[in-house]
Design a protein around this motif. Sequence first.
Motif, PDB file in Angstrom:
ATOM      1  N   MET A   1       0.836  -1.167   0.000  1.00  0.00           N
ATOM      2  CA  MET A   1       0.000   0.000   0.000  1.00  0.00           C
ATOM      3  C   MET A   1       0.885   1.235   0.000  1.00  0.00           C
ATOM      4  N   SER A   2       0.468   2.256  -0.606  1.00  0.00           N
ATOM      5  CA  SER A   2       1.172   3.523  -0.777  1.00  0.00           C
ATOM      6  C   SER A   2       2.613   3.273  -1.183  1.00  0.00           C
ATOM      7  N   TRP A 157      -9.843  -4.218   3.373  1.00  0.00           N
ATOM      8  CA  TRP A 157      -9.469  -4.659   2.030  1.00  0.00           C
ATOM      9  C   TRP A 157      -9.931  -3.735   0.911  1.00  0.00           C
ATOM     10  N   VAL A 158     -10.857  -2.832   1.179  1.00  0.00           N
ATOM     11  CA  VAL A 158     -11.409  -1.973   0.123  1.00  0.00           C
ATOM     12  C   VAL A 158     -10.354  -0.956  -0.305  1.00  0.00           C
ATOM     13  N   ALA A 159     -10.171  -0.840  -1.608  1.00  0.00           N
ATOM     14  CA  ALA A 159      -9.199   0.128  -2.129  1.00  0.00           C
ATOM     15  C   ALA A 159      -9.608   1.534  -1.721  1.00  0.00           C
ATOM     16  N   GLY A 160      -8.619   2.353  -1.395  1.00  0.00           N
ATOM     17  CA  GLY A 160      -8.886   3.729  -0.981  1.00  0.00           C
ATOM     18  C   GLY A 160      -7.750   4.638  -1.394  1.00  0.00           C
ATOM     19  N   PRO A 165      -5.072  -2.739  -0.596  1.00  0.00           N
ATOM     20  CA  PRO A 165      -4.419  -3.826   0.126  1.00  0.00           C
ATOM     21  C   PRO A 165      -4.525  -5.175  -0.583  1.00  0.00           C
ATOM     22  N   ALA A 166      -5.636  -5.419  -1.250  1.00  0.00           N
ATOM     23  CA  ALA A 166      -5.827  -6.709  -1.924  1.00  0.00           C
ATOM     24  C   ALA A 166      -4.890  -6.872  -3.113  1.00  0.00           C
TER      25      ALA A 166
END
Length: 179
Positions: A1-2, A157-160, A165-166
């Motif tokens: 992530m990031s 898990w939801v993309a933001g 993360p998934a």
Amino acid sequence: MSDRVTWAKLVRDDEGGVIAALPLIDHCLDVAAAFAAILPAWMRALTAAAGRELTAQDVERLIVLAALHDLGKANRGFQARRDARARPIVGHTGAVAALVKHSTLTGTAAGTALRDMFVDWGSYQHFAAALAHHGRPVEEFHAEAPSDRWSRHVPQWVAGDDGDPAAEVVRLFDVLRAR
């Protein structure tokens, strides 16, 4: 992530700051290699449990399942633990159930990869057993687990704005397929 590596293991200094991180994919590959190395010592017991000789494909699939044991560490809440003060504390085993039970998440690339593995290999219970590597079954994977046991993990898990993360789960599957 990031821009940070998705980690599996951290080394902290005396003040709790992170001084080293083992990437999740590296950790999963290490576990797969270690499992492959000790597997011959367990073949007699595994053959007896299976009630038949294990094929080369069976052995490869067991190694992949061992590699996937910590894929839940990719979830947003677990990754937030980079900060030793992060709250709430989010685990890495039960959170995976959201990827395979939530109507939206099952349609993501990560959810599809897991579902396809379960269908193609008949491995749902084997995967749940791999996630139980801390010594007890993962409640969220029980057939009769109420939805509130696993649905609380959906936001992990939801993309933001901070990433998806998934996507790391998909990367892990891609690395394992390439080997």
